[in-house]
Design a protein around this motif. Structure first.
Motif, PDB file in Angstrom:
ATOM      1  N   THR A 127     -10.139   3.194  -6.697  1.00 45.23           N
ATOM      2  CA  THR A 127      -9.036   2.248  -6.524  1.00 45.23           C
ATOM      3  C   THR A 127      -8.484   2.356  -5.107  1.00 45.23           C
ATOM      4  OG1 THR A 127      -8.431   2.347  -8.853  1.00 45.23           O
ATOM      5  CG2 THR A 127      -6.738   1.596  -7.340  1.00 45.23           C
ATOM      6  N   ILE A 128      -8.269   1.221  -4.496  1.00 41.01           N
ATOM      7  CA  ILE A 128      -7.628   1.168  -3.174  1.00 41.01           C
ATOM      8  C   ILE A 128      -6.199   0.697  -3.399  1.00 41.01           C
ATOM      9  CG2 ILE A 128      -7.595   0.028  -0.927  1.00 41.01           C
ATOM     10  CD1 ILE A 128     -10.658  -0.152  -1.106  1.00 41.01           C
ATOM     11  N   ASP A 129      -5.238   1.588  -3.083  1.00 39.82           N
ATOM     12  CA  ASP A 129      -3.829   1.238  -3.270  1.00 39.82           C
ATOM     13  C   ASP A 129      -3.132   0.928  -1.950  1.00 39.82           C
ATOM     14  OD1 ASP A 129      -3.508   3.728  -2.100  1.00 39.82           O
ATOM     15  OD2 ASP A 129      -2.683   4.672  -3.898  1.00 39.82           O
ATOM     16  N   PHE A 130      -3.874   0.977  -0.832  1.00 41.57           N
ATOM     17  CA  PHE A 130      -3.385   0.664   0.507  1.00 41.57           C
ATOM     18  C   PHE A 130      -2.350   1.669   1.017  1.00 41.57           C
ATOM     19  CE2 PHE A 130      -4.679  -3.260  -1.616  1.00 41.57           C
ATOM     20  CZ  PHE A 130      -5.780  -3.571  -0.836  1.00 41.57           C
ATOM     21  N   ASP A 131      -2.189   2.805   0.315  1.00 39.31           N
ATOM     22  CA  ASP A 131      -1.277   3.861   0.755  1.00 39.31           C
ATOM     23  C   ASP A 131      -1.993   4.955   1.540  1.00 39.31           C
ATOM     24  OD1 ASP A 131       1.328   3.065  -0.353  1.00 39.31           O
ATOM     25  OD2 ASP A 131       0.268   3.189  -2.263  1.00 39.31           O
ATOM     26  N   PHE A 132      -3.310   5.091   1.314  1.00 39.03           N
ATOM     27  CA  PHE A 132      -4.093   6.141   1.969  1.00 39.03           C
ATOM     28  C   PHE A 132      -5.388   5.554   2.516  1.00 39.03           C
ATOM     29  CE2 PHE A 132      -1.449   8.158  -1.187  1.00 39.03           C
ATOM     30  CZ  PHE A 132      -0.919   9.238  -0.489  1.00 39.03           C
ATOM     31  N   ASN A 133      -5.864   6.141   3.626  1.00 35.14           N
ATOM     32  CA  ASN A 133      -7.153   5.717   4.157  1.00 35.14           C
ATOM     33  C   ASN A 133      -8.270   6.505   3.470  1.00 35.14           C
ATOM     34  OD1 ASN A 133      -7.304   8.238   5.445  1.00 35.14           O
ATOM     35  ND2 ASN A 133      -6.617   7.426   7.410  1.00 35.14           N
ATOM     36  N   LEU A 158       0.869   4.720   7.431  1.00 34.04           N
ATOM     37  CA  LEU A 158       2.262   4.420   7.766  1.00 34.04           C
ATOM     38  C   LEU A 158       2.333   2.978   8.244  1.00 34.04           C
ATOM     39  CD1 LEU A 158       3.064   7.775   9.577  1.00 34.04           C
ATOM     40  CD2 LEU A 158       3.577   7.126   7.204  1.00 34.04           C
ATOM     41  N   ALA A 159       2.494   2.072   7.312  1.00 35.04           N
ATOM     42  CA  ALA A 159       2.452   0.644   7.601  1.00 35.04           C
ATOM     43  C   ALA A 159       3.811   0.134   8.050  1.00 35.04           C
ATOM     44  CB  ALA A 159       2.005  -0.111   6.356  1.00 35.04           C
ATOM     45  N   PRO A 160       3.824  -0.932   8.861  1.00 29.03           N
ATOM     46  CA  PRO A 160       5.095  -1.549   9.247  1.00 29.03           C
ATOM     47  C   PRO A 160       5.680  -2.349   8.088  1.00 29.03           C
ATOM     48  CG  PRO A 160       3.261  -2.755  10.193  1.00 29.03           C
ATOM     49  CD  PRO A 160       2.676  -1.563   9.505  1.00 29.03           C
ATOM     50  N   THR A 161       6.935  -2.760   8.221  1.00 30.96           N
ATOM     51  CA  THR A 161       7.607  -3.540   7.186  1.00 30.96           C
ATOM     52  C   THR A 161       7.658  -5.026   7.512  1.00 30.96           C
ATOM     53  OG1 THR A 161       9.741  -3.105   8.217  1.00 30.96           O
ATOM     54  CG2 THR A 161       9.044  -1.607   6.449  1.00 30.96           C
ATOM     55  N   SER A 162       7.126  -5.430   8.652  1.00 30.04           N
ATOM     56  CA  SER A 162       7.176  -6.829   9.073  1.00 30.04           C
ATOM     57  C   SER A 162       5.778  -7.324   9.425  1.00 30.04           C
ATOM     58  CB  SER A 162       8.087  -6.974  10.292  1.00 30.04           C
ATOM     59  OG  SER A 162       7.918  -8.235  10.887  1.00 30.04           O
ATOM     60  N   PHE A 210      10.005  -2.759   1.735  1.00 32.48           N
ATOM     61  CA  PHE A 210      11.392  -2.441   2.074  1.00 32.48           C
ATOM     62  C   PHE A 210      12.281  -3.210   1.115  1.00 32.48           C
ATOM     63  CE2 PHE A 210      10.253  -6.123   4.511  1.00 32.48           C
ATOM     64  CZ  PHE A 210      11.386  -6.923   4.547  1.00 32.48           C
ATOM     65  N   ASN A 211      13.506  -2.818   1.012  1.00 40.23           N
ATOM     66  CA  ASN A 211      14.408  -3.357  -0.001  1.00 40.23           C
ATOM     67  C   ASN A 211      14.757  -4.810   0.294  1.00 40.23           C
ATOM     68  OD1 ASN A 211      16.003  -3.484  -2.217  1.00 40.23           O
ATOM     69  ND2 ASN A 211      17.684  -2.290  -1.364  1.00 40.23           N
ATOM     70  N   ASP A 212      13.929  -5.717  -0.222  1.00 38.05           N
ATOM     71  CA  ASP A 212      14.135  -7.148  -0.052  1.00 38.05           C
ATOM     72  C   ASP A 212      13.911  -7.795  -1.414  1.00 38.05           C
ATOM     73  OD1 ASP A 212      13.894  -9.892   0.384  1.00 38.05           O
ATOM     74  OD2 ASP A 212      12.874  -9.645   2.286  1.00 38.05           O
ATOM     75  N   PRO A 213      14.883  -8.521  -1.941  1.00 43.06           N
ATOM     76  CA  PRO A 213      14.730  -9.109  -3.273  1.00 43.06           C
ATOM     77  C   PRO A 213      13.597 -10.133  -3.369  1.00 43.06           C
ATOM     78  CG  PRO A 213      16.777  -9.849  -2.250  1.00 43.06           C
ATOM     79  CD  PRO A 213      16.185  -8.805  -1.354  1.00 43.06           C
ATOM     80  N   ALA A 214      13.108 -10.632  -2.258  1.00 34.69           N
ATOM     81  CA  ALA A 214      12.014 -11.605  -2.286  1.00 34.69           C
ATOM     82  C   ALA A 214      10.654 -10.940  -2.453  1.00 34.69           C
ATOM     83  CB  ALA A 214      12.016 -12.423  -0.997  1.00 34.69           C
ATOM     84  N   GLY A 257       2.830   3.822  -4.873  1.00 29.33           N
ATOM     85  CA  GLY A 257       3.225   4.132  -3.500  1.00 29.33           C
ATOM     86  C   GLY A 257       4.186   3.109  -2.931  1.00 29.33           C
ATOM     87  N   LEU A 258       4.114   2.937  -1.601  1.00 31.64           N
ATOM     88  CA  LEU A 258       5.016   2.003  -0.913  1.00 31.64           C
ATOM     89  C   LEU A 258       4.303   0.851  -0.228  1.00 31.64           C
ATOM     90  CD1 LEU A 258       7.502   4.548   0.726  1.00 31.64           C
ATOM     91  CD2 LEU A 258       7.904   3.075  -1.251  1.00 31.64           C
TER      92      LEU A 258
END
Length: 190
Positions: free
Chosen positions: A1-7, A14-18, A51-55, A62-63
């Motif tokens: 499974t690729i969860d995009f949290d680890f390479n 450590l991905a950006p939020t934008s 990041f904490n965005d209701p949209a 993970g994150l």
């Protein structure tokens, strides 16, 4: 499974939020035989940190998730190619706002023929899409149908199951008639 949290080395991503700070994912998972692309090199999904965005939907694990912006990177179709044939390919998809959209996942064989196709309509809730083929899937394509009011969507927890290798017992049984025939002829000849 690729969860995009680890390479592929097990290191956290450590991905950006934008979307403005990203570039499309391509060969991050090439060591596992999984390649991401789109209609052109500068478009496609990018790994983003929640990041904490209701949209935005909460990631399933993970994150991070693979995010798509129709404004920044054009969005879809996202094409995922596998070095070895897969029996099943699954992923979760969610829209990044309250509008619902229809997502289509198509599986292709090594010749580029469609072997399976599934769709789902969802808004901010994660929906599972899965395609399968006993002969093997070499590529999948994820597309958003129509031109709704959405600008972004995400996928998470991509999983793929390889086509099973023939077992040693099957190979032995397939080889038995070839071995048995000459042996049986020698018995009846003597």
């Amino acid at each position: 499974t690729i969860d995009f949290d680890f390479n592929t080395a097990g290191n956290p991503i450590l991905a950006p939020t934008s979307f403005y700070q990203t570039s499309p994912l391509s060969e991050t998972y090439a060591a596992w035989g999984v390649h991401f692309s789109s209609v052109a090199p500068s478009v496609g999904g990018s790994i983003l940190r929640y990041f904490n965005d209701p949209a935005l939907p909460l990631p399933l694990s993970g994150l991070n998730y693979l995010g798509f912006s129709r404004v920044i990177h054009a969005g879809d179709p996202e094409i995922i190619t596998f070095d070895t044939p897969m029996a099943t390919v699954s992923l979760y998809v969610a829209n990044c706002d309250t509008y619902s959209a229809t997502y289509i996942l198509q599986g292709f064989d090594r010749l580029g023929s469609i072997v399976d196709s599934r769709n789902t309509t969802t808004a901010q809730n994660w929906s599972l899409l899965s395609v399968s083929s006993a002969e093997g899937i070499r590529q999948v394509s994820l597309t958003v149908a129509g031109s709704g009011h959405f600008e972004a969507f995400a996928i998470d927890n991509l999983s793929a199951t390889p086509v099973p290798e023939p077992s040693a017992l099957t190979l032995t049984l397939l080889g038995l008639p070839a071995y048995w025939l000459p042996l049986n002829r020698r018995r009846h000849a003597g």
